[in-house]
Design a protein around this motif. Structure first.
Motif, PDB file in Angstrom:
ATOM      1  N   LEU A  38      44.495  51.985  45.190  1.00 57.34           N
ATOM      2  CA  LEU A  38      44.990  50.553  45.906  1.00 57.34           C
ATOM      3  C   LEU A  38      43.651  49.266  45.751  1.00 57.34           C
ATOM      4  O   LEU A  38      43.027  49.555  46.659  1.00 57.34           O
ATOM      5  CB  LEU A  38      45.204  50.764  47.007  1.00 57.34           C
ATOM      6  CG  LEU A  38      46.277  49.939  48.318  1.00 57.34           C
ATOM      7  CD1 LEU A  38      47.375  49.107  47.845  1.00 57.34           C
ATOM      8  CD2 LEU A  38      47.070  50.591  49.022  1.00 57.34           C
ATOM      9  N   LEU A  39      44.809  48.568  45.636  1.00 50.92           N
ATOM     10  CA  LEU A  39      43.562  47.053  45.700  1.00 50.92           C
ATOM     11  C   LEU A  39      43.933  46.297  47.117  1.00 50.92           C
ATOM     12  O   LEU A  39      45.486  45.863  46.249  1.00 50.92           O
ATOM     13  CB  LEU A  39      43.348  46.212  44.134  1.00 50.92           C
ATOM     14  CG  LEU A  39      42.430  46.846  43.316  1.00 50.92           C
ATOM     15  CD1 LEU A  39      42.469  46.383  42.438  1.00 50.92           C
ATOM     16  CD2 LEU A  39      41.004  47.606  43.429  1.00 50.92           C
ATOM     17  N   VAL A  40      43.500  46.033  47.701  1.00 47.84           N
ATOM     18  CA  VAL A  40      43.506  45.007  49.280  1.00 47.84           C
ATOM     19  C   VAL A  40      43.235  44.527  49.025  1.00 47.84           C
ATOM     20  O   VAL A  40      41.842  44.028  49.785  1.00 47.84           O
ATOM     21  CB  VAL A  40      43.533  45.870  49.999  1.00 47.84           C
ATOM     22  CG1 VAL A  40      44.514  45.095  51.298  1.00 47.84           C
ATOM     23  CG2 VAL A  40      44.434  46.920  49.447  1.00 47.84           C
ATOM     24  N   PRO A  41      43.210  43.159  48.761  1.00 49.97           N
ATOM     25  CA  PRO A  41      42.432  41.590  49.197  1.00 49.97           C
ATOM     26  C   PRO A  41      42.004  41.012  51.323  1.00 49.97           C
ATOM     27  O   PRO A  41      42.983  41.452  51.399  1.00 49.97           O
ATOM     28  CB  PRO A  41      43.024  40.501  48.817  1.00 49.97           C
ATOM     29  CG  PRO A  41      44.337  40.991  48.463  1.00 49.97           C
ATOM     30  CD  PRO A  41      44.603  42.531  48.556  1.00 49.97           C
ATOM     31  N   PRO A  47      44.054  37.554  46.026  1.00 51.72           N
ATOM     32  CA  PRO A  47      45.300  38.487  45.082  1.00 51.72           C
ATOM     33  C   PRO A  47      45.600  38.515  43.492  1.00 51.72           C
ATOM     34  O   PRO A  47      44.684  39.221  42.684  1.00 51.72           O
ATOM     35  CB  PRO A  47      46.634  38.512  45.414  1.00 51.72           C
ATOM     36  CG  PRO A  47      46.701  37.784  46.743  1.00 51.72           C
ATOM     37  CD  PRO A  47      45.718  36.977  46.584  1.00 51.72           C
ATOM     38  N   SER A  64      53.024  46.399  42.456  1.00 55.80           N
ATOM     39  CA  SER A  64      52.347  46.316  43.576  1.00 55.80           C
ATOM     40  C   SER A  64      52.265  46.714  44.707  1.00 55.80           C
ATOM     41  O   SER A  64      52.666  48.242  44.600  1.00 55.80           O
ATOM     42  CB  SER A  64      53.392  45.081  44.145  1.00 55.80           C
ATOM     43  OG  SER A  64      54.774  45.669  44.107  1.00 55.80           O
ATOM     44  N   GLY A  65      51.136  46.819  45.471  1.00 50.31           N
ATOM     45  CA  GLY A  65      50.729  47.865  46.323  1.00 50.31           C
ATOM     46  C   GLY A  65      52.187  47.930  47.690  1.00 50.31           C
ATOM     47  O   GLY A  65      52.909  46.946  47.456  1.00 50.31           O
ATOM     48  N   VAL A  67      51.146  46.926  50.400  1.00 51.06           N
ATOM     49  CA  VAL A  67      50.404  45.802  51.369  1.00 51.06           C
ATOM     50  C   VAL A  67      50.300  44.647  50.680  1.00 51.06           C
ATOM     51  O   VAL A  67      50.657  44.374  49.774  1.00 51.06           O
ATOM     52  CB  VAL A  67      49.112  45.903  51.836  1.00 51.06           C
ATOM     53  CG1 VAL A  67      49.020  44.919  53.025  1.00 51.06           C
ATOM     54  CG2 VAL A  67      48.946  47.616  52.957  1.00 51.06           C
ATOM     55  N   SER A  70      48.671  43.166  47.660  1.00 51.64           N
ATOM     56  CA  SER A  70      47.774  44.341  46.816  1.00 51.64           C
ATOM     57  C   SER A  70      48.582  44.533  45.454  1.00 51.64           C
ATOM     58  O   SER A  70      50.164  44.907  45.526  1.00 51.64           O
ATOM     59  CB  SER A  70      48.075  45.131  48.437  1.00 51.64           C
ATOM     60  OG  SER A  70      49.506  46.380  48.137  1.00 51.64           O
ATOM     61  N   VAL A  89      37.669  42.517  48.505  1.00 56.03           N
ATOM     62  CA  VAL A  89      38.496  43.546  48.415  1.00 56.03           C
ATOM     63  C   VAL A  89      37.947  45.433  48.573  1.00 56.03           C
ATOM     64  O   VAL A  89      36.758  45.043  48.841  1.00 56.03           O
ATOM     65  CB  VAL A  89      38.842  43.616  47.009  1.00 56.03           C
ATOM     66  CG1 VAL A  89      39.987  44.190  46.409  1.00 56.03           C
ATOM     67  CG2 VAL A  89      39.049  42.155  46.201  1.00 56.03           C
ATOM     68  N   ALA A  94      45.396  55.352  45.720  1.00 52.36           N
ATOM     69  CA  ALA A  94      46.498  55.017  46.448  1.00 52.36           C
ATOM     70  C   ALA A  94      47.504  56.274  46.161  1.00 52.36           C
ATOM     71  O   ALA A  94      47.854  56.899  45.295  1.00 52.36           O
ATOM     72  CB  ALA A  94      46.724  54.348  44.618  1.00 52.36           C
ATOM     73  N   CYS A  99      52.396  54.730  47.991  1.00 56.39           N
ATOM     74  CA  CYS A  99      51.876  53.736  46.767  1.00 56.39           C
ATOM     75  C   CYS A  99      53.527  53.850  45.076  1.00 56.39           C
ATOM     76  O   CYS A  99      53.204  53.663  44.546  1.00 56.39           O
ATOM     77  CB  CYS A  99      50.777  53.433  46.217  1.00 56.39           C
ATOM     78  SG  CYS A  99      49.726  53.765  47.648  1.00 56.39           S
TER      79      CYS A  99
END
Length: 104
Positions: A38-41, A47, A64-65, A67, A70, A89, A94, A99
């Motif tokens: 999971l990539l969260v800015p 993003p 998409s995540g 958040v 994300s 980031v 995930a 997710c």
């Protein structure tokens, strides 16, 4: 027993339980060396740059995540992390429960 000893003894169990809870959360969200991440800015507006960098690092977009902003990707953690170096980031595991989808 002095006053500090009494205060410490009274809060020791709570502190130990909190430490265990933090360790479990860290273990649950520690990114895998290979797989779903999971990539969260950390800042709004980044993003798209984050996703482009992750894809340049060999990640495959899965969706998409949970958040806002994300993304869930699959790939090699070291490659994705090096492609995203210098960007704010968070790279987390995930979990399918948060997710969506089955584990890869």
């Amino acid at each position: 027993m002095n006053r500090i000893g009494v205060i410490f003894a009274r809060h020791a169990l709570g502190a130990q339980l909190a430490l265990v809870a933090v360790a479990l959360v860290c273990a649950a969200f520690w990114p895998p060396s290979q797989g779903r991440m999971l990539l969260v800015p950390l800042f709004p507006g980044s993003p798209n740059h984050m996703l482009a960098g992750a894809i340049d690092g060999g990640a495959q977009l899965l969706g998409s995540g949970p958040v806002p902003g994300s993304f869930v990707v699959s790939g090699d953690h070291l490659s994705v992390a090096s492609a995203l170096s210098g960007q704010a980031v968070l790279i987390l595991a995930a979990p399918p429960a948060l997710c969506g989808g089955p584990a890869a």
